[in-house]
Design a protein around this motif. Structure first.
Motif, PDB file in Angstrom:
ATOM      1  N   UNK A 480      23.942   9.722  14.295  1.00 38.67           N
ATOM      2  CA  UNK A 480      22.886  10.363  15.081  1.00 38.67           C
ATOM      3  C   UNK A 480      22.310   9.431  16.148  1.00 38.67           C
ATOM      4  N   UNK A 481      22.897   8.246  16.323  1.00 37.23           N
ATOM      5  CA  UNK A 481      22.412   7.328  17.350  1.00 37.23           C
ATOM      6  C   UNK A 481      21.505   6.259  16.787  1.00 37.23           C
ATOM      7  N   UNK A 482      20.941   5.459  17.677  1.00 38.26           N
ATOM      8  CA  UNK A 482      20.146   4.309  17.249  1.00 38.26           C
ATOM      9  C   UNK A 482      18.740   4.734  16.821  1.00 38.26           C
ATOM     10  N   UNK A 483      18.193   3.987  15.883  1.00 38.54           N
ATOM     11  CA  UNK A 483      16.798   4.191  15.479  1.00 38.54           C
ATOM     12  C   UNK A 483      15.968   2.926  15.675  1.00 38.54           C
ATOM     13  N   UNK A 484      16.649   1.800  15.976  1.00 42.81           N
ATOM     14  CA  UNK A 484      15.934   0.553  16.249  1.00 42.81           C
ATOM     15  C   UNK A 484      16.845  -0.306  17.124  1.00 42.81           C
ATOM     16  N   UNK A 485      16.421  -0.520  18.369  1.00 39.29           N
ATOM     17  CA  UNK A 485      17.245  -1.332  19.261  1.00 39.29           C
ATOM     18  C   UNK A 485      16.675  -2.730  19.403  1.00 39.29           C
ATOM     19  N   UNK A 486      17.496  -3.634  19.973  1.00 35.93           N
ATOM     20  CA  UNK A 486      17.059  -5.012  20.163  1.00 35.93           C
ATOM     21  C   UNK A 486      17.377  -5.926  19.002  1.00 35.93           C
ATOM     22  N   UNK A 487      18.226  -5.481  18.084  1.00 35.86           N
ATOM     23  CA  UNK A 487      18.622  -6.342  16.960  1.00 35.86           C
ATOM     24  C   UNK A 487      19.595  -7.395  17.486  1.00 35.86           C
ATOM     25  N   UNK A 488      19.307  -8.649  17.184  1.00 30.02           N
ATOM     26  CA  UNK A 488      20.119  -9.725  17.744  1.00 30.02           C
ATOM     27  C   UNK A 488      20.374 -10.823  16.722  1.00 30.02           C
ATOM     28  N   UNK A 489      21.494 -11.515  16.928  1.00 34.30           N
ATOM     29  CA  UNK A 489      21.809 -12.747  16.215  1.00 34.30           C
ATOM     30  C   UNK A 489      21.994 -13.837  17.265  1.00 34.30           C
ATOM     31  N   UNK A 490      21.650 -15.063  16.928  1.00 36.08           N
ATOM     32  CA  UNK A 490      21.865 -16.138  17.893  1.00 36.08           C
ATOM     33  C   UNK A 490      21.111 -17.393  17.539  1.00 36.08           C
ATOM     34  N   UNK A 491      21.127 -18.328  18.477  1.00 33.87           N
ATOM     35  CA  UNK A 491      20.351 -19.560  18.319  1.00 33.87           C
ATOM     36  C   UNK A 491      18.976 -19.356  18.949  1.00 33.87           C
ATOM     37  N   UNK A 492      17.941 -19.751  18.220  1.00 37.75           N
ATOM     38  CA  UNK A 492      16.556 -19.502  18.625  1.00 37.75           C
ATOM     39  C   UNK A 492      15.832 -20.830  18.757  1.00 37.75           C
ATOM     40  N   UNK A 493      15.006 -20.934  19.786  1.00 33.36           N
ATOM     41  CA  UNK A 493      14.169 -22.121  19.998  1.00 33.36           C
ATOM     42  C   UNK A 493      12.756 -21.663  20.315  1.00 33.36           C
ATOM     43  N   UNK A 494      11.749 -22.529  20.099  1.00 31.29           N
ATOM     44  CA  UNK A 494      10.393 -22.194  20.560  1.00 31.29           C
ATOM     45  C   UNK A 494      10.372 -22.051  22.085  1.00 31.29           C
TER      46      UNK A 494
END
Length: 655
Positions: A480-494
């Motif tokens: 039925x499509x997306x219900x939450x967008x912007x999910x990401x994996x990666x390297x994170x810094x302040x």
């Protein structure tokens, strides 16, 4: 039904549940059996109670008991005027539903794990057969190699002996070469002496030639003198004749002059005769000198030719001497190589003997390994059969658990998935009055459950990360499509860290204490962190793998001290609701594309329950709200249920 009996029955049921939960914790390997046994016992007691108190079926209590007996756990309505017993029974029904859902999730995971494990065991068994076959082949090959090595050893011994023979021959050749060089040196010395003697002979010939040439010149001079004498004699003879004539004219007065003239004429005749003899003698001398000169010329040419031949011979001897020196040098080099070859052949002969022994040992070991693997393969076969039996039992248990009726929502272990679940449960209860429970499974099982119709829907599927699963079950479920967008994996810094991409980490290891903090290697993030080091060639960094809690503690300490730190991150996550963070750009897509949570529903849900279908279809969350809710849960310690209630109370469009 009398209230006291209901209370007693409820207390007994609750007591049995408490006991069963204690047994499940103590004997986790028998958790499914203990739970099912206790629930069957409770249902039997409820059934007996229902049979004893048929007169009260019209009451809510009887309805709840009937639902429990029939496995209908859908109703979650709690009347405002419900009695204490009714509330307890409804709470008990809710607890039963939760436990059944949890056990069902465990059974599904165990079932799928059993299936995959059974396949793996089958593959391992097949691989063991292949390995056994290969080892047998290797053992056979090792035996052949051992035999070949024995033959090679025999041949190498012959080669060694032949090499020794060559070595002796080369030693003899070397001695002969030295003798030849000595003889060449002696010949060169003799040539040098002969050359010297010939030079002296040539010099003597040159002197003789010069003397004969002088002699010929003197003879020519004498001949010239003789010619002068002969001419004088002729003139004297002519004068004598004239004197005689004049004397005759003078008569008696010239008689004395006649005698003088006669004597002069006689002297002229004798001088002419002597000159003639001298001339003949000089001619003979000249002829002899000419013959001597001719002979000397001939001998001189011969001597010159001998001199040239001697020089050529001397040159040849020099060339021979040079060539022999080269030959001796090459023979020395060949001798050294043959000596090395002899040593090498001796070592190879020794090594071949060792290899032969090792090959024989390897062949024997291969046979032992083959037997051990075959034994393990048999054990693996038995283990596979047992796993198949266990999987079948788990599937039977799953089938039994599926008979309980309630809305089943497949979800995974992540906190955001738990939050989504609680929001949907509360929303469905408020709008439809139906009970929904989450079935906790892994990502792969989410797709399989919805595709098989064992779960009504799921809002936890991550796409495109799980695109392979979506393709596997394409056509068996509805997206039925997306219900939450912007999910990401990666390297994170302040945010205060002054770099914006992973590539900029290169050369800045010291600023980050040469560390990247990551989840464990077994997770996707842990695996990807290792790939990042290789892909971006971050040689100055090492990865510190740890639990999520330890990683977040390191992040908190670094931000508190304004230090640079890089971690593996994902969202939704509470850290984004607590700290000001940013993702490092990943142009090489090691962490993949941005994900979203997709809503998957089983086929037939729309026709069977249009209202539920519409609720699920319209369900949407946004990332800031989810991150805030996760922060409230992890930092402020509110429950998931309370966070869901607060969210729905604040978002009236859902109601």
């Amino acid at each position: 039904m009398p209230t006291t009996r209901i209370i007693m029955l409820s207390l007994v049921c609750i007591t049995l549940n408490v006991i069963s939960f204690g047994l499940i914790r103590a004997y986790s390997e028998y958790s499914v059996q203990v739970f099912l046994g206790s629930q069957c016992l409770i249902i039997l007691m409820i059934f007996l109670a229902g049979m004893l108190f048929k007169s009260d079926k019209a009451s809510l209590e009887a309805e709840i008991l009937d639902n429990l007996i029939n496995g209908n756990l859908t109703n979650d309505k709690k009347p405002m005027n419900a009695s204490e017993m009714e509330r307890k029974l409804l709470n008990y029904q809710s607890n039963i539903r939760k436990v059944i859902a949890e056990v069902y999730g465990v059974a599904r995971i165990a079932g799928s794990t059993g299936i995959y494990l059974s396949r793996d065991l089958s593959n391992i068994a097949q691989a063991a057969d292949n390995i056994t076959s290969s080892i047998n082949y290797v053992a056979s090959g090792n035996s052949e190699v051992a035999n070949s090595v024995v033959k090679a050893s025999e041949n190498m011994t012959k080669i060694y002996e032949f090499t020794l023979g060559i070595k002796k021959q080369i030693e003899q050749i070397e001695e002969s070469s030295k003798t030849t060089i000595h003889m060449v040196d002696e010949g060169s010395n003799a040539l040098e002496i002969q050359n010297k003697s010939l030079s002296e002979t040539i010099e003597s010939f040159q002197k003789v030639k010069s003397v004969i040439s002088d002699l010929k010149n003197r003879a020519s001079e004498i001949n010239s003198i003789v010619d002068s004498i002969s001419n004088i004699s002729k003139q004297i003879n002519l004068l004598a004749l004239n004197a005689a004539i004049e004397a005759a004219r003078a008569g008696e007065a010239g008689r004395g002059f006649t005698v003088v003239a006669s004597e002069v004429k006689k002297l002229a005749a004798e001088s002419d005769s002597a000159a003639t003899q001298v001339r003949k003698l000089i001619e003979k001398v000249n002829a002899g000198v000419d013959r001597s000169v001719e002979v000397i010329h001939l001998n001189s040419d011969s001597i010159n030719e001998q001199e040239a031949n001697l020089k050529n011979t001397e040159k040849s001897f020099v060339n021979i001497n040079h060539a022999m020196n080269i030959v001796v040098s090459e023979i020395d080099e060949i001798f050294n190589k043959v000596r090395e070859l002899t040593d090498f052949a001796e070592n190879v002969n020794s090594d071949i003997g060792s290899i032969s022994a090792v090959c024989q040992e390897t062949a024997a070991s291969s046979e032992e390994i083959s037997a051990a693997i075959q034994e393990n393969a048999n054990s693996m076969g038995n283990l596979t059969e047992r796993f198949n039996e266990l999987t079948k039992k788990i599937e039977d248990i799953s089938d039994e658990l599926e008979n309980y009726q309630y809305i089943k929502i497949a979800y995974n272990e992540y906190l955001e998935s738990n939050f989504q679940l609680e929001v949907l449960k509360e929303l469905i209860k408020r709008k439809l009055g139906f009970a929904a429970e989450g079935i906790l499974v892994n990502n792969q099982e989410i797709f399989r459950m919805v595709a098989e119709g064992k779960a009504d829907f799921s809002v936890s599927a991550m796409l495109p990360s799980c695109q392979a699963l979506e393709m596997e079950y394409q056509g068996q479920l509805e997206n039925l499509g997306l219900n939450l967008e912007g999910c990401m994996l990666g390297l994170v810094v302040p945010s205060y860290v002054k770099i914006n991409s992973i590539a900029e980490l290169s050369g800045k290891g010291s600023k980050f204490k040469n560390k990247i903090y990551s989840l464990q290697r077994r997770t996707n993030l842990g695996r990807m962190a290792g790939e990042v080091l290789e892909s971006y060639e971050l040689t100055g960094f090492t990865i510190e793998y740890n639990e999520e809690k330890a990683m977040l503690e390191a992040l908190h300490r670094a931000i508190k001290s304004k230090e640079w730190i890089v971690i593996t991150g994902w969202q939704p996550h509470s850290m984004f609701g607590i700290y000001d963070l940013k993702y490092l750009q990943d142009p090489r897509k090691v962490f993949g594309e941005e994900d979203h949570c997709a809503t998957l529903v089983r086929h037939g849900l729309k026709q069977e329950n249009r209202e539920l279908y519409e609720i699920v279809k319209d369900f949407k969350l946004n990332m800031p709200v989810v991150n805030h809710a996760l922060r409230e849960i992890t930092v402020n310690g509110i429950s998931l249920e309370e966070a869901a209630v607060r969210y729905l109370d604040a978002n009236t469009p859902y109601l």
